[in-house]
Design a protein around this motif. Sequence first.
Motif, PDB file in Angstrom:
ATOM      1  N   ARG A 235      53.872  33.968 -36.566  1.00 48.49           N
ATOM      2  CA  ARG A 235      52.635  34.128 -37.343  1.00 48.49           C
ATOM      3  C   ARG A 235      51.757  35.214 -36.742  1.00 48.49           C
ATOM      4  NH1 ARG A 235      47.507  31.163 -37.265  1.00 48.49           N
ATOM      5  NH2 ARG A 235      46.565  31.168 -39.350  1.00 48.49           N
ATOM      6  N   GLN A 236      51.621  35.231 -35.410  1.00 54.59           N
ATOM      7  CA  GLN A 236      50.766  36.214 -34.771  1.00 54.59           C
ATOM      8  C   GLN A 236      51.347  37.624 -34.867  1.00 54.59           C
ATOM      9  OE1 GLN A 236      47.792  35.307 -33.756  1.00 54.59           O
ATOM     10  NE2 GLN A 236      47.228  37.429 -33.290  1.00 54.59           N
ATOM     11  N   ILE A 237      52.677  37.732 -34.766  1.00 57.06           N
ATOM     12  CA  ILE A 237      53.323  39.037 -34.912  1.00 57.06           C
ATOM     13  C   ILE A 237      53.062  39.600 -36.306  1.00 57.06           C
ATOM     14  CG2 ILE A 237      55.570  40.178 -35.067  1.00 57.06           C
ATOM     15  CD1 ILE A 237      56.507  38.242 -32.838  1.00 57.06           C
ATOM     16  N   TYR A 238      53.158  38.743 -37.298  1.00 58.25           N
ATOM     17  CA  TYR A 238      52.899  39.179 -38.679  1.00 58.25           C
ATOM     18  C   TYR A 238      51.448  39.639 -38.840  1.00 58.25           C
ATOM     19  CZ  TYR A 238      52.463  38.949 -43.764  1.00 58.25           C
ATOM     20  OH  TYR A 238      52.218  39.252 -45.079  1.00 58.25           O
ATOM     21  N   VAL A 239      50.522  38.876 -38.287  1.00 55.24           N
ATOM     22  CA  VAL A 239      49.107  39.227 -38.378  1.00 55.24           C
ATOM     23  C   VAL A 239      48.840  40.564 -37.705  1.00 55.24           C
ATOM     24  CG1 VAL A 239      46.781  38.580 -37.630  1.00 55.24           C
ATOM     25  CG2 VAL A 239      48.313  36.851 -38.600  1.00 55.24           C
ATOM     26  N   GLU A 240      49.421  40.770 -36.517  1.00 55.00           N
ATOM     27  CA  GLU A 240      49.199  42.017 -35.788  1.00 55.00           C
ATOM     28  C   GLU A 240      49.779  43.208 -36.531  1.00 55.00           C
ATOM     29  OE1 GLU A 240      47.357  42.500 -33.182  1.00 55.00           O
ATOM     30  OE2 GLU A 240      46.847  40.367 -33.064  1.00 55.00           O
ATOM     31  N   ASN A 241      50.945  43.035 -37.136  1.00 53.28           N
ATOM     32  CA  ASN A 241      51.533  44.126 -37.898  1.00 53.28           C
ATOM     33  C   ASN A 241      50.685  44.454 -39.124  1.00 53.28           C
ATOM     34  OD1 ASN A 241      54.016  45.195 -36.738  1.00 53.28           O
ATOM     35  ND2 ASN A 241      54.784  43.116 -36.885  1.00 53.28           N
ATOM     36  N   ARG A 242      50.141  43.441 -39.747  1.00 51.95           N
ATOM     37  CA  ARG A 242      49.294  43.661 -40.919  1.00 51.95           C
ATOM     38  C   ARG A 242      48.013  44.404 -40.544  1.00 51.95           C
ATOM     39  NH1 ARG A 242      50.290  42.345 -46.335  1.00 51.95           N
ATOM     40  NH2 ARG A 242      48.260  41.315 -46.506  1.00 51.95           N
ATOM     41  N   SER A 243      47.546  44.172 -39.305  1.00 51.88           N
ATOM     42  CA  SER A 243      46.312  44.824 -38.853  1.00 51.88           C
ATOM     43  C   SER A 243      46.600  46.068 -38.013  1.00 51.88           C
ATOM     44  CB  SER A 243      45.466  43.834 -38.055  1.00 51.88           C
ATOM     45  OG  SER A 243      46.179  43.350 -36.930  1.00 51.88           O
ATOM     46  N   PHE A 244      47.849  46.582 -38.099  1.00 49.82           N
ATOM     47  CA  PHE A 244      48.265  47.802 -37.403  1.00 49.82           C
ATOM     48  C   PHE A 244      48.235  47.634 -35.877  1.00 49.82           C
ATOM     49  CE2 PHE A 244      46.381  49.074 -41.454  1.00 49.82           C
ATOM     50  CZ  PHE A 244      47.456  49.723 -42.022  1.00 49.82           C
ATOM     51  N   GLY A 245      48.367  46.415 -35.398  1.00 50.09           N
ATOM     52  CA  GLY A 245      48.462  46.193 -33.957  1.00 50.09           C
ATOM     53  C   GLY A 245      49.901  46.123 -33.508  1.00 50.09           C
ATOM     54  N   GLN A 246      50.654  47.205 -33.739  1.00 50.88           N
ATOM     55  CA  GLN A 246      52.082  47.169 -33.451  1.00 50.88           C
ATOM     56  C   GLN A 246      52.369  47.078 -31.956  1.00 50.88           C
ATOM     57  OE1 GLN A 246      54.241  50.317 -35.368  1.00 50.88           O
ATOM     58  NE2 GLN A 246      53.975  49.430 -37.399  1.00 50.88           N
ATOM     59  N   ASP A 247      51.447  47.560 -31.115  1.00 49.56           N
ATOM     60  CA  ASP A 247      51.651  47.428 -29.671  1.00 49.56           C
ATOM     61  C   ASP A 247      51.723  45.952 -29.273  1.00 49.56           C
ATOM     62  OD1 ASP A 247      51.541  50.129 -29.600  1.00 49.56           O
ATOM     63  OD2 ASP A 247      49.534  50.267 -28.737  1.00 49.56           O
ATOM     64  N   TYR A 248      50.736  45.195 -29.718  1.00 49.72           N
ATOM     65  CA  TYR A 248      50.703  43.772 -29.388  1.00 49.72           C
ATOM     66  C   TYR A 248      51.864  43.034 -30.043  1.00 49.72           C
ATOM     67  CZ  TYR A 248      48.573  39.187 -28.425  1.00 49.72           C
ATOM     68  OH  TYR A 248      48.325  37.912 -27.976  1.00 49.72           O
ATOM     69  N   ALA A 249      52.209  43.427 -31.276  1.00 53.53           N
ATOM     70  CA  ALA A 249      53.329  42.803 -31.970  1.00 53.53           C
ATOM     71  C   ALA A 249      54.638  43.021 -31.208  1.00 53.53           C
ATOM     72  CB  ALA A 249      53.452  43.358 -33.385  1.00 53.53           C
ATOM     73  N   ALA A 250      54.832  44.236 -30.685  1.00 54.34           N
ATOM     74  CA  ALA A 250      56.048  44.520 -29.921  1.00 54.34           C
ATOM     75  C   ALA A 250      56.090  43.698 -28.636  1.00 54.34           C
ATOM     76  CB  ALA A 250      56.127  46.006 -29.603  1.00 54.34           C
ATOM     77  N   LEU A 251      54.954  43.583 -27.946  1.00 54.36           N
ATOM     78  CA  LEU A 251      54.910  42.795 -26.713  1.00 54.36           C
ATOM     79  C   LEU A 251      55.151  41.315 -26.988  1.00 54.36           C
ATOM     80  CD1 LEU A 251      51.857  44.518 -24.972  1.00 54.36           C
ATOM     81  CD2 LEU A 251      54.278  44.763 -24.379  1.00 54.36           C
ATOM     82  N   LEU A 252      54.562  40.801 -28.066  1.00 57.36           N
ATOM     83  CA  LEU A 252      54.809  39.411 -28.434  1.00 57.36           C
ATOM     84  C   LEU A 252      56.288  39.195 -28.781  1.00 57.36           C
ATOM     85  CD1 LEU A 252      51.708  38.548 -30.668  1.00 57.36           C
ATOM     86  CD2 LEU A 252      52.238  37.635 -28.405  1.00 57.36           C
ATOM     87  N   SER A 253      56.874  40.170 -29.442  1.00 59.83           N
ATOM     88  CA  SER A 253      58.291  40.061 -29.788  1.00 59.83           C
ATOM     89  C   SER A 253      59.162  40.019 -28.538  1.00 59.83           C
ATOM     90  CB  SER A 253      58.701  41.237 -30.674  1.00 59.83           C
ATOM     91  OG  SER A 253      57.961  41.244 -31.875  1.00 59.83           O
ATOM     92  N   LEU A 254      58.814  40.795 -27.528  1.00 60.18           N
ATOM     93  CA  LEU A 254      59.572  40.763 -26.279  1.00 60.18           C
ATOM     94  C   LEU A 254      59.420  39.407 -25.589  1.00 60.18           C
ATOM     95  CD1 LEU A 254      58.957  44.324 -24.793  1.00 60.18           C
ATOM     96  CD2 LEU A 254      60.997  43.441 -25.910  1.00 60.18           C
ATOM     97  N   GLN A 255      58.224  38.832 -25.629  1.00 60.11           N
ATOM     98  CA  GLN A 255      58.045  37.492 -25.076  1.00 60.11           C
ATOM     99  C   GLN A 255      58.898  36.478 -25.824  1.00 60.11           C
ATOM    100  OE1 GLN A 255      53.728  36.796 -25.047  1.00 60.11           O
ATOM    101  NE2 GLN A 255      53.859  36.751 -22.821  1.00 60.11           N
ATOM    102  N   LEU A 256      58.940  36.610 -27.130  1.00 60.02           N
ATOM    103  CA  LEU A 256      59.766  35.713 -27.928  1.00 60.02           C
ATOM    104  C   LEU A 256      61.242  35.866 -27.567  1.00 60.02           C
ATOM    105  CD1 LEU A 256      60.143  33.680 -30.185  1.00 60.02           C
ATOM    106  CD2 LEU A 256      59.990  35.551 -31.839  1.00 60.02           C
ATOM    107  N   LEU A 257      61.689  37.092 -27.357  1.00 58.99           N
ATOM    108  CA  LEU A 257      63.075  37.314 -26.952  1.00 58.99           C
ATOM    109  C   LEU A 257      63.358  36.679 -25.594  1.00 58.99           C
ATOM    110  CD1 LEU A 257      63.819  41.010 -27.996  1.00 58.99           C
ATOM    111  CD2 LEU A 257      64.650  38.913 -29.041  1.00 58.99           C
ATOM    112  N   ALA A 258      62.393  36.725 -24.683  1.00 59.30           N
ATOM    113  CA  ALA A 258      62.569  36.086 -23.376  1.00 59.30           C
ATOM    114  C   ALA A 258      62.765  34.577 -23.541  1.00 59.30           C
ATOM    115  CB  ALA A 258      61.370  36.379 -22.479  1.00 59.30           C
ATOM    116  N   VAL A 259      61.988  33.974 -24.428  1.00 52.91           N
ATOM    117  CA  VAL A 259      62.154  32.541 -24.698  1.00 52.91           C
ATOM    118  C   VAL A 259      63.543  32.268 -25.272  1.00 52.91           C
ATOM    119  CG1 VAL A 259      61.307  30.586 -26.054  1.00 52.91           C
ATOM    120  CG2 VAL A 259      59.691  32.189 -25.043  1.00 52.91           C
TER     121      VAL A 259
END
Length: 538
Positions: A235-259
Amino acid sequence: MRSPRETVRRIARGTEDEQLPVGLTLLAGAVAAAMVFPLTWLFVKAWTVDLGRARELMFSAETLDILVNSLLLMSLVTVFSILIGVPLAYLTVRTNLPFRRFWTIVVALPLVVPSYIGAFAFVSAFGPSGEFQSLLAGFGIERLPEIYGLEGAVFVVTLYTYPYVYLTTRAALISFDEGLIDAARTLNHGRWEAFRRVTLPQVRPAIAAGGLLAALYALSDFGTPAIMRFPVFTRQIYVENRSFGQDYAALLSLQLLAVVLVVLALEWRIRSNQTVSGDGSEGTENRIDLGWLRWPATVVPAAVATVALVVPVWILTLWTQRAGDTYRSDLTFEWIQAVNSVSVSAAAALVAGLCALPVAYLAANHDSPLAVVFERLTYVGFAVPGVVLGLALVFFGANYAPWIYQTTPLLVFAYVVRFLPQAVGSTRTSILQIDPELVEASRVLGESSLGSFRRVTLPLVRSGIVAGAALVFLTTMKELPVTLFLRPSGFESIVTQIWAAQANALYQYAAVPALLLMFISALSMVVLLAQENNDKGL
């Protein structure tokens, strides 16, 4: 000293010290590399983020809350999926449950319902001012308790993911050698003791495979947490992408991959390459007699099926009856949308079935760490949110491969990346159920490795390959984010029609395609389980 049977198993299954077959290893490695290739976008994007800014984002209080929420959702969904799926599999395979064939199909059907449709249905039905509250208004009940948050998300996601555990466990129970149970009973073991000491260890790999799929689905699901207003990674990745926060979205995605990598490691430790061999024949005389509990036991599958299936159908039917005066020609359902959905889903299922075979065969027959790594890598795409995978392939196609951008092959490739683990898990379980002595016997009779695979292994694992491909077809039919990002220009499908109707809050236009989506998926499930029953003589 090692017994002759154990020696045969070691020869047929392989050991850690043996040399891996070069051709098979290269083929499995190519599949694994293709599955993780789109994720390089995350690392490229994350690399451009300032180190101080990255540290601030990664360790913020908001990020910690998202991590905890995602882990809670994943853990609870996995536990409840196992608690529901395993007993249902046991009831429909190993007992004299009334109308067993009927319940076998019905309790698998929740898999055909997209979780986001289920979430909308439950919010509409049991929300504070939902349909159920309207029925109770005459009794003075003006508002129902909130269903949003962790509890609602766990409830809905579990309802539509437990069939993963049910189907994998059921397949293992069908192929289980009942002679082992008879041997345990002759040693004065009771039914519960025989189940705990014989049956459960034998089907544990199948339970672990189904539990892994449920866990990864819970991590990657976007629609249900968003509808239930529960903040998780997707949900947060989607929100960040919608608000052009791709930096944070990419970092959250990497955390998700670690999990995801931690989950894969834990599942690998829990399961084993233990062979679950048997002849696949289950005589009715060996089924457990439930006695006076025979009819009351039907309450279990009936209750689960009623909650998971009747509620969405009820709400969708109400939507069709409340069309109102609004007319939108662009939201009207057309049959070409169904044709498009079925064609791309069938293509994805076929490609996934072919790609899964070398990976599953290598992992099941060889204990090499390289084989384990190849198999584990194929699971990564399943846990990556569709929105992340879609953005990654849009970035790749638009910048490096414009000739494939917005084409059907790229869309099918994305589906395979997302859902290949379903085919790998089912195929690997089927391979583990083969008695290694059958393969070795063909080798002794002069067959080559390829000949033994074609004449012995492939016919025996056919049902597992078909089951895996069917799962890919079902989930591809429901996939929304990948379809929205990567569909060719002018390509409309059932899920895009549902999304457009919901985005415009005109739910009456979503009802017909949603019901059709469930119907098509249900037909494929019925055909699959009916064929399985005929093959096993159930």
